[in-house]
Design a protein around this motif. Structure first.
Motif, PDB file in Angstrom:
ATOM      1  N   PRO A  16      63.410  12.932  -7.807  1.00 17.34           N
ATOM      2  CA  PRO A  16      62.701  11.670  -7.543  1.00 17.34           C
ATOM      3  C   PRO A  16      63.632  10.468  -7.691  1.00 17.34           C
ATOM      4  N   GLU A  17      63.457   9.475  -6.830  1.00 14.14           N
ATOM      5  CA  GLU A  17      64.209   8.234  -6.950  1.00 14.14           C
ATOM      6  C   GLU A  17      63.378   7.096  -6.357  1.00 14.14           C
ATOM      7  N   HIS A  18      63.723   5.871  -6.718  1.00 16.57           N
ATOM      8  CA  HIS A  18      63.006   4.691  -6.230  1.00 16.57           C
ATOM      9  C   HIS A  18      64.025   3.629  -5.854  1.00 16.57           C
ATOM     10  N   LYS A  19      64.845   3.948  -4.869  1.00 22.85           N
ATOM     11  CA  LYS A  19      65.891   3.013  -4.438  1.00 22.85           C
ATOM     12  C   LYS A  19      65.580   2.475  -3.048  1.00 22.85           C
ATOM     13  N   HIS A  20      65.893   1.185  -2.850  1.00 25.18           N
ATOM     14  CA  HIS A  20      65.873   0.572  -1.527  1.00 25.18           C
ATOM     15  C   HIS A  20      67.309   0.260  -1.156  1.00 25.18           C
ATOM     16  N   ARG A  21      67.791   0.887  -0.122  1.00 27.25           N
ATOM     17  CA  ARG A  21      69.198   0.761   0.233  1.00 27.25           C
ATOM     18  C   ARG A  21      69.399  -0.202   1.396  1.00 27.25           C
ATOM     19  N   HIS A  22      70.566  -0.854   1.403  1.00 30.75           N
ATOM     20  CA  HIS A  22      71.015  -1.610   2.560  1.00 30.75           C
ATOM     21  C   HIS A  22      71.829  -0.678   3.458  1.00 30.75           C
ATOM     22  N   LEU A  23      72.070  -1.149   4.677  1.00 27.03           N
ATOM     23  CA  LEU A  23      72.843  -0.344   5.615  1.00 27.03           C
ATOM     24  C   LEU A  23      74.225  -0.018   5.053  1.00 27.03           C
TER      25      LEU A  23
ATOM     26  N   VAL B  14      76.129   3.608   4.878  1.00 27.94           N
ATOM     27  CA  VAL B  14      77.408   3.812   5.574  1.00 27.94           C
ATOM     28  C   VAL B  14      78.487   4.243   4.589  1.00 27.94           C
ATOM     29  N   ASP B  15      78.490   3.639   3.413  1.00 27.90           N
ATOM     30  CA  ASP B  15      79.478   3.999   2.398  1.00 27.90           C
ATOM     31  C   ASP B  15      79.301   5.452   1.952  1.00 27.90           C
ATOM     32  N   MET B  16      78.050   5.879   1.792  1.00 25.62           N
ATOM     33  CA  MET B  16      77.780   7.271   1.424  1.00 25.62           C
ATOM     34  C   MET B  16      78.317   8.226   2.489  1.00 25.62           C
ATOM     35  N   ILE B  17      78.072   7.885   3.752  1.00 25.75           N
ATOM     36  CA  ILE B  17      78.510   8.751   4.851  1.00 25.75           C
ATOM     37  C   ILE B  17      80.035   8.792   4.920  1.00 25.75           C
ATOM     38  N   ASP B  18      80.681   7.623   4.777  1.00 21.16           N
ATOM     39  CA  ASP B  18      82.146   7.558   4.870  1.00 21.16           C
ATOM     40  C   ASP B  18      82.824   8.378   3.779  1.00 21.16           C
ATOM     41  N   LYS B  19      82.216   8.435   2.606  1.00 18.29           N
ATOM     42  CA  LYS B  19      82.812   9.154   1.480  1.00 18.29           C
ATOM     43  C   LYS B  19      82.446  10.639   1.449  1.00 18.29           C
TER      44      LYS B  19
ATOM     45  N   PRO C 194      81.609  16.198   8.887  1.00 20.29           N
ATOM     46  CA  PRO C 194      82.631  16.087   9.933  1.00 20.29           C
ATOM     47  C   PRO C 194      82.630  14.704  10.582  1.00 20.29           C
ATOM     48  N   ALA C 195      83.801  14.278  11.015  1.00 23.52           N
ATOM     49  CA  ALA C 195      83.980  12.904  11.503  1.00 23.52           C
ATOM     50  C   ALA C 195      83.039  12.563  12.659  1.00 23.52           C
ATOM     51  N   ALA C 196      82.896  13.482  13.626  1.00 18.34           N
ATOM     52  CA  ALA C 196      82.029  13.195  14.779  1.00 18.34           C
ATOM     53  C   ALA C 196      80.586  12.991  14.340  1.00 18.34           C
ATOM     54  N   ALA C 197      80.128  13.810  13.404  1.00 23.87           N
ATOM     55  CA  ALA C 197      78.766  13.666  12.898  1.00 23.87           C
ATOM     56  C   ALA C 197      78.612  12.387  12.074  1.00 23.87           C
ATOM     57  N   GLN C 198      79.653  12.010  11.337  1.00 28.82           N
ATOM     58  CA  GLN C 198      79.613  10.738  10.607  1.00 28.82           C
ATOM     59  C   GLN C 198      79.396   9.580  11.563  1.00 28.82           C
ATOM     60  N   GLN C 199      80.173   9.561  12.652  1.00 22.72           N
ATOM     61  CA  GLN C 199      80.052   8.463  13.612  1.00 22.72           C
ATOM     62  C   GLN C 199      78.666   8.418  14.233  1.00 22.72           C
ATOM     63  N   LEU C 200      78.127   9.575  14.591  1.00 23.33           N
ATOM     64  CA  LEU C 200      76.799   9.613  15.197  1.00 23.33           C
ATOM     65  C   LEU C 200      75.741   9.153  14.205  1.00 23.33           C
ATOM     66  N   ALA C 201      75.809   9.625  12.969  1.00 17.16           N
ATOM     67  CA  ALA C 201      74.838   9.206  11.952  1.00 17.16           C
ATOM     68  C   ALA C 201      74.883   7.699  11.737  1.00 17.16           C
ATOM     69  N   LYS C 202      76.071   7.127  11.701  1.00 13.50           N
ATOM     70  CA  LYS C 202      76.193   5.682  11.504  1.00 13.50           C
ATOM     71  C   LYS C 202      75.655   4.908  12.700  1.00 13.50           C
ATOM     72  N   ARG C 203      75.822   5.450  13.906  1.00 13.22           N
ATOM     73  CA  ARG C 203      75.253   4.798  15.089  1.00 13.22           C
ATOM     74  C   ARG C 203      73.730   4.779  15.016  1.00 13.22           C
ATOM     75  N   ILE C 204      73.144   5.889  14.575  1.00 11.81           N
ATOM     76  CA  ILE C 204      71.680   5.953  14.468  1.00 11.81           C
ATOM     77  C   ILE C 204      71.188   4.970  13.417  1.00 11.81           C
ATOM     78  N   PHE C 205      71.838   4.946  12.264  1.00  9.58           N
ATOM     79  CA  PHE C 205      71.423   4.014  11.212  1.00  9.58           C
ATOM     80  C   PHE C 205      71.625   2.564  11.631  1.00  9.58           C
ATOM     81  N   THR C 206      72.651   2.290  12.412  1.00  8.88           N
ATOM     82  CA  THR C 206      72.870   0.920  12.884  1.00  8.88           C
ATOM     83  C   THR C 206      71.746   0.502  13.819  1.00  8.88           C
TER      84      THR C 206
END
Length: 399
Positions: free
Chosen positions: A66-73, A77-82, A86-98
Motif C-alpha cells: 500500500p502507498e499514498h503518493k501523488h507523483r509528478h511526471l 521519468v526518473d524511475m524509468i531512467d534509473k 530496455p531502452a526502447a521500452a523506456q522511451q515508449l513508456a516515457k512517451r505514453i506518460f508525456t
C-alpha cells in the motif's frame, strides 16, 4: 512489416493492454524483472486465465505494498531512467506518460511540470504502462492500428469527484480519434488506455490487410451483462499491396464536406485560404445543382484527424453552413523526398516520388515560375529543362 491491431469493442485500459500482450506471447517474467527495477516496493504482475461472457482471456492484477503518493511526471521519468527496463521500452513508456501529462495539464489548467498524477501515478498504472511498453517492444511490432474506440456511458468517481464518462483526461487524449457508440453503463476506456492508443495508433478503422500470426485476449476487471469485456490484439505481417510494393506508406485521414448555395466565390476563396493555413492536406470545390435548381458548390477538405475540430470551426464560421459531413478514409502514399536540378537559368526545386526503386521528378511551380519571370522565358520551357536535367543525372538513392 509487422502490424498489430487493437480490436477494442469493449474499450481499452492499461491492464487490458498488458494482459492482451502477455496472452499474445510477451514474456511475463522479463516484464516483472523490469517492473521490479523501478523501485516500487513489492510490485509484480500476476496473470491468470478468466472467462468473460464465455470467452477465455488473460486478466492481470498488480500486486504491491500500500502507498499514498501523488507523483509528478519527472518522478515517474526518473524511475524509468534509473530502471533496468530496455531502452526502447523506456522511451515508449516515457512517451505514453508525456501524453498523459499533457492531457492532465490541459484539463487542470496547469503545466506538465506541475501537474499531479493521481490515478495514473499510482503503482498499478505505472506497472501497466511500463509493462505494456515492454510487451510492445518484445513482440517487435512496427505499426499499430486500432478500431474506433468506445468510451462507455454514465458517471465515475475520480480523485476530483464525480464526473461523466469519458473522464476529462480520456476525452482530451481521444481528440481526433474516431469514437464508437456504446450503451454500456460504465467506463470502458481509461486515461491510461487512451494514452496508449493516442501514442501508438497510426490509423483507426477496420482490420487492416494482414496475415494474422498471434491473437491475444486481455480481460477487463468488470464483467458486463451486455458483452464480453475483452480487448483483442491481433499481430501479424502486413499483406496485400503493402507487401507486394513496399514503396508506399498508408495512413488514414478525415474527409470533411459541405454543400454551399448562399455564399459568394470571394467568401469561398477566403475560407479556402484559412483552411490551408489551419493544416488542411487538400481543399477543392465541385460545382453542383441544389434544390430549387440553385447552382451550388461542394467544398471538400482532407485533413489529419488531429485537425478536424479546427477545420470544422473554420467551415462553420466562414461559410455559415448548417452541417458538415465527416468520414475517415484510408490512403496510400508514395515515398517522397525533396530534390533540386540545375537548368540553364538556375536551380529548380521539386519532389521525387518513388515506385519501388524508380523515381519520378515533379518541379515545384513557385520555383519554376520564379526562374521563368526572372529570365523572361516560357514556364513550360523551364519545366522541360528541369525534367531533362533530372533524366540526364545519375538516379538518386531511394530514402
Amino acid at each position: 512489416m509487422r502490424v498489430a491491431y487493437l480490436d477494442c469493442a469493449s474499450g481499452i485500459s492499461g491492464d487490458m493492454t498488458l494482459a492482451a500482450l502477455i496472452d499474445a506471447g510477451a514474456d511475463l517474467a522479463a516484464i516483472n524483472a523490469g517492473i521490479a527495477s523501478l523501485g516500487l516496493a513489492g510490485c509484480r504482475i500476476v496473470a491468470q486465465e478468466v472467462k468473460r461472457h464465455g470467452f477465455r482471456a488473460t486478466h492481470i492484477t498488480v500486486e504491491h505494498e500500500p502507498e499514498h503518493k501523488h507523483r509528478h511526471l519527472h518522478h515517474i521519468v526518473d524511475m524509468i531512467d534509473k530502471s533496468q527496463v530496455p531502452a526502447a521500452a523506456q522511451q515508449l513508456a516515457k512517451r505514453i506518460f508525456t501524453r498523459l501529462g499533457e492531457a492532465e495539464a490541459k484539463v487542470h489548467g496547469t503545466t506538465i511540470q506541475k501537474v499531479h498524477f493521481h490515478e495514473v501515478g499510482a503503482v498499478d498504472s505505472i506497472a501497466d504502462i511500463v509493462g505494456a511498453a515492454m510487451g510492445w517492444t518484445q513482440l517487435g511490432v512496427d505499426r499499430v492500428e486500432c478500431a474506433p474506440v468506445p468510451t462507455g456511458t454514465g458517471f465515475i468517481e475520480i480523485a476530483h469527484g464525480r464526473c461523466s464518462v469519458p473522464a476529462p483526461a480520456t476525452a482530451e487524449l481521444l481528440q481526433g480519434v474516431p469514437l464508437a457508440p456504446s450503451s454500456v453503463d460504465g467506463e470502458l476506456t481509461t486515461p491510461t488506455g487512451a494514452a496508449i492508443v493516442a501514442t501508438l495508433a497510426a490509423a483507426f478503422g477496420p482490420l487492416p490487410a494482414m496475415r494474422v500470426e498471434k491473437i491475444g485476449y486481455g480481460a477487463g476487471t468488470k464483467d458486463f451483462a451486455e458483452q464480453a469485456n475483452i480487448l483483442r490484439l491481433l499481430i501479424g505481417e502486413a499483406a496485400g499491396d503493402a507487401v507486394a510494393d513496399p514503396s508506399g506508406t498508408t495512413d488514414q485521414i478525415v474527409v470533411l464536406q459541405t454543400n454551399l448555395d448562399d455564399i459568394s466565390g470571394e467568401m469561398i476563396g477566403w475560407c479556402i485560404a484559412r483552411l490551408w493555413e489551419a493544416g488542411a492536406l487538400d481543399v477543392y470545390t465541385t460545382a453542383i445543382q441544389m434544390k430549387k435548381h440553385r447552382p451550388g458548390t461542394t467544398l471538400t477538405v482532407l485533413c489529419p484527424a488531429a485537425q478536424v475540430e479546427a477545420i470544422e470551426a473554420i467551415l462553420f464560421a466562414e461559410t455559415g453552413t448548417l452541417g458538415i459531413r465527416r468520414w475517415t478514409a484510408s490512403r496510400r502514399k508514395l515515398v517522397r523526398s525533396a530534390h533540386e536540378v540545375e537548368t540553364p537559368w538556375g536551380k529548380v526545386a521539386g519532389k521525387l516520388a518513388w515506385i519501388g526503386q524508380q523515381a519520378s521528378f515533379s518541379p515545384e511551380f513557385d520555383a519554376a515560375a520564379a526562374l521563368a519571370a526572372r529570365h523572361s522565358v516560357a514556364l513550360r520551357d523551364v519545366y522541360a529543362a528541369a525534367q531533362q536535367a533530372f533524366a540526364a543525372a545519375p538516379p538518386p538513392p531511394r530514402p
